[in-house]
Write an enzyme that holds these catalytic residues in place. Sequence first.
Site, PDB file in Angstrom:
ATOM      1  N   ASP A  28      16.823 -12.096 111.633  1.00 36.21           N
ATOM      2  CA  ASP A  28      16.341 -12.817 110.450  1.00 36.21           C
ATOM      3  C   ASP A  28      14.825 -12.779 110.443  1.00 36.21           C
ATOM      4  OD1 ASP A  28      18.618 -13.544 109.183  1.00 36.21           O
ATOM      5  OD2 ASP A  28      18.542 -15.666 109.703  1.00 36.21           O
ATOM      6  N   ILE A  29      14.237 -12.722 109.253  1.00 35.29           N
ATOM      7  CA  ILE A  29      12.792 -12.885 109.127  1.00 35.29           C
ATOM      8  C   ILE A  29      12.483 -14.373 109.228  1.00 35.29           C
ATOM      9  CG2 ILE A  29      10.806 -12.572 107.609  1.00 35.29           C
ATOM     10  CD1 ILE A  29      12.314 -10.235 106.321  1.00 35.29           C
ATOM     11  N   ASN A  33       8.255 -16.610 100.502  1.00 38.74           N
ATOM     12  CA  ASN A  33       8.544 -16.557  99.061  1.00 38.74           C
ATOM     13  C   ASN A  33       7.830 -17.671  98.305  1.00 38.74           C
ATOM     14  OD1 ASN A  33      10.150 -14.275  98.660  1.00 38.74           O
ATOM     15  ND2 ASN A  33      12.023 -15.340  99.274  1.00 38.74           N
ATOM     16  N   ASP A  84       9.890  -9.450  98.453  1.00 39.51           N
ATOM     17  CA  ASP A  84      10.571  -8.156  98.353  1.00 39.51           C
ATOM     18  C   ASP A  84       9.817  -7.081  99.135  1.00 39.51           C
ATOM     19  OD1 ASP A  84      12.490  -9.290  96.770  1.00 39.51           O
ATOM     20  OD2 ASP A  84      11.720  -8.473  94.884  1.00 39.51           O
ATOM     21  N   GLU A 133      17.443 -12.315 103.901  1.00 35.27           N
ATOM     22  CA  GLU A 133      16.509 -11.810 104.910  1.00 35.27           C
ATOM     23  C   GLU A 133      17.221 -11.411 106.199  1.00 35.27           C
ATOM     24  OE1 GLU A 133      16.427 -16.365 105.484  1.00 35.27           O
ATOM     25  OE2 GLU A 133      16.932 -14.894 103.928  1.00 35.27           O
TER      26      GLU A 133
END
Length: 280
Positions: free
Chosen positions: A150-151, A158, A167, A193
């Site tokens: 995961d980020i 965002n 994105d 993500e």
Amino acid sequence: MVHNVKFWPKRTAKLEILIIFAHYHIGLHLEFHIFLSIPVLLATWFLGIKSGIFIAIVTDMFWLQIDWMLAPSEEAHQFLIFNSIMRTIISLVGAWLIYSLRKALQQLEVMATHDKLTGILNRHGFQERGKYIIDQSQRHSWPLAVVMMDIDHFKKINDSFGHDIGDLVLQSLGSELKKSVRSTDIVARLGGEEFALILPNTDSKHAHQIADSIRKKIETSRLSLPDGKFLTYTLSLGVTSGLGIDKMDLLLNQADNALYRAKGTGRNRVVSFHQTAHSC
């Protein structure tokens, strides 16, 4: 996927020779030149448009030579030339239609199995390729590893920079993952993500090393933004590996549990499922 493509040149050539041989012995009494399209269409489908065009021209040249020898009079030769041209045109049109159909089907397959934003496999493509990898791993008794990641704090990215930058981060990670793994490895975006890797013939130790190498690379890289500024981000990763695994869901669940542990113990780290199992 089409298997044994390398055998199709021989198969197509044999079929072409058989049709021409039959025409030579049957003569002009029966007209079955429509069968000429079969090797042309097969060659186009399995070998490509250039092969289809080549087969169409060569086949009709031989067909014309046989018609020329079997013609009852020289007056018929002009009609034979016209017929030959028409046959060639029909074969070429058929080859182009088959080529266009196959290309459209391939594009649909890519759309169904690949993530539009990053260009890597989506969840469906990941599952489909995973089935094949599991089959190969069982057949050759290879260890199989899965890495899920995961980020970290992606929602904050965002919220702070906008979804366009979000994105851009996803695209950047997809590109880095493709460059960081072997050609035999599978890279996918499972959604949001969340990304995943399938590492064939890789044990838990080497999978952990690969995952940590990716983590360090992302941590030290800077993403250039359209306004000239730079953005940094980190990853949390969960790793698992097994031998004789017959279901991808088992490895995914194990890697997901390890990922959950990595996020719960500070993020920006790699946790192995075996570490979580021993700590429980």
